[in-house]
Design a protein around this motif. Structure first.
Motif, PDB file in Angstrom:
ATOM      1  N   ALA A  69       9.435  -5.516   3.705  1.00  0.00           N
ATOM      2  CA  ALA A  69       8.344  -4.653   2.565  1.00  0.00           C
ATOM      3  C   ALA A  69       9.385  -5.553   1.469  1.00  0.00           C
ATOM      4  O   ALA A  69      10.384  -6.812   2.102  1.00  0.00           O
ATOM      5  CB  ALA A  69       9.784  -3.078   2.361  1.00  0.00           C
ATOM      6  N   VAL A  70       8.843  -5.438   0.352  1.00  0.00           N
ATOM      7  CA  VAL A  70      10.280  -6.268  -0.957  1.00  0.00           C
ATOM      8  C   VAL A  70      11.111  -5.141  -1.403  1.00  0.00           C
ATOM      9  O   VAL A  70      10.471  -4.000  -1.454  1.00  0.00           O
ATOM     10  CB  VAL A  70       8.933  -6.951  -1.970  1.00  0.00           C
ATOM     11  N   GLY A 101       0.568  -1.317  -0.046  1.00  0.00           N
ATOM     12  CA  GLY A 101      -0.011   0.177   0.474  1.00  0.00           C
ATOM     13  C   GLY A 101       0.889   0.870  -0.151  1.00  0.00           C
ATOM     14  O   GLY A 101       0.515   2.427  -0.218  1.00  0.00           O
ATOM     15  N   LYS A 102       2.339   1.389  -0.745  1.00  0.00           N
ATOM     16  CA  LYS A 102       3.179   2.111  -0.393  1.00  0.00           C
ATOM     17  C   LYS A 102       3.938   2.541  -1.130  1.00  0.00           C
ATOM     18  O   LYS A 102       4.335   1.132  -1.635  1.00  0.00           O
ATOM     19  CB  LYS A 102       3.672   1.983   1.051  1.00  0.00           C
ATOM     20  N   GLU A 103       4.335   3.725  -1.551  1.00  0.00           N
ATOM     21  CA  GLU A 103       5.210   3.790  -2.999  1.00  0.00           C
ATOM     22  C   GLU A 103       6.335   3.276  -2.251  1.00  0.00           C
ATOM     23  O   GLU A 103       7.034   2.464  -1.469  1.00  0.00           O
ATOM     24  CB  GLU A 103       5.782   5.473  -2.896  1.00  0.00           C
ATOM     25  N   ARG A 104       7.079   2.589  -3.877  1.00  0.00           N
ATOM     26  CA  ARG A 104       8.554   2.450  -3.402  1.00  0.00           C
ATOM     27  C   ARG A 104       9.395   3.726  -2.737  1.00  0.00           C
ATOM     28  O   ARG A 104       9.677   4.271  -3.393  1.00  0.00           O
ATOM     29  CB  ARG A 104       9.403   2.029  -4.329  1.00  0.00           C
ATOM     30  N   THR A 142      19.279   9.110  -5.752  1.00  0.00           N
ATOM     31  CA  THR A 142      18.244   9.036  -4.624  1.00  0.00           C
ATOM     32  C   THR A 142      16.906   8.331  -4.729  1.00  0.00           C
ATOM     33  O   THR A 142      15.849   8.097  -4.807  1.00  0.00           O
ATOM     34  CB  THR A 142      17.672   9.255  -3.431  1.00  0.00           C
ATOM     35  N   THR A 143      16.522   8.975  -6.461  1.00  0.00           N
ATOM     36  CA  THR A 143      15.092   9.058  -6.801  1.00  0.00           C
ATOM     37  C   THR A 143      15.302   8.287  -7.777  1.00  0.00           C
ATOM     38  O   THR A 143      15.980   7.664  -9.105  1.00  0.00           O
ATOM     39  CB  THR A 143      15.074  11.002  -7.884  1.00  0.00           C
ATOM     40  N   LYS A 144      13.965   7.312  -7.800  1.00  0.00           N
ATOM     41  CA  LYS A 144      13.887   6.149  -8.938  1.00  0.00           C
ATOM     42  C   LYS A 144      13.411   5.888 -10.039  1.00  0.00           C
ATOM     43  O   LYS A 144      13.844   5.606 -10.729  1.00  0.00           O
ATOM     44  CB  LYS A 144      12.455   5.250  -7.988  1.00  0.00           C
ATOM     45  N   SER A 145      13.279   7.246 -10.153  1.00  0.00           N
ATOM     46  CA  SER A 145      12.765   7.588 -11.643  1.00  0.00           C
ATOM     47  C   SER A 145      13.734   7.948 -13.096  1.00  0.00           C
ATOM     48  O   SER A 145      14.118   7.337 -13.568  1.00  0.00           O
ATOM     49  CB  SER A 145      12.295   9.101 -11.745  1.00  0.00           C
TER      50      SER A 145
END
Length: 122
Positions: free
Chosen positions: A92-93, A42-45, A104-107
């Protein structure tokens, strides 16, 4: 094409430790930054840790600083995440990613592994 394969997840008790590994193949590994992120239900990566291609520049999320350690072995094309003093909120996964940029940004990450489940519970 890059393949990333995580391993080392599992069940740990609060206060316990786990060591995650992420093996990369398909592209010269040495010039890329590597990061660990995690995603709870239910949370963002979210960002966990990042290491530069030389291993000299490292950053951590505040929530794991002092408990987790990221490292890499370029000879083995592998990045590690040593997790100590685990807490239930670390459940978490966990995903590793590879990026041309230290970020540090997933994008900013181009490729991801399939993830490995970490569960911290008594």
């Amino acid at each position: 094409q890059v393949q990333l394969v995580e391993s080392g997840g599992g069940l740990a008790q609060p206060g316990g430790s786990l060591r995650l590994s992420c093996a990369a193949s398909g592209r010269p590994f040495i010039t890329y930054a590597m990061g660990w992120f995690r995603q709870a239900p239910g949370k963002e990566r979210e960002f966990v840790a990042v290491i530069s291609w030389t291993g000299e520049v490292i950053d951590y999320a505040d929530s794991v600083r002092g408990r987790f350690t990221i490292s890499r072995d370029n000879a083995k094309n592998t990045v590690y995440l040593q997790m100590n003093s685990l807490k239930p909120e670390d459940t978490a996964v966990y995903y590793c990613g590879i990026s041309e940029y230290y970020s540090t940004t997933k994008s900013r990450y181009d490729y991801w592994g399939q993830g490995t489940q970490v569960t911290v519970s008594s």
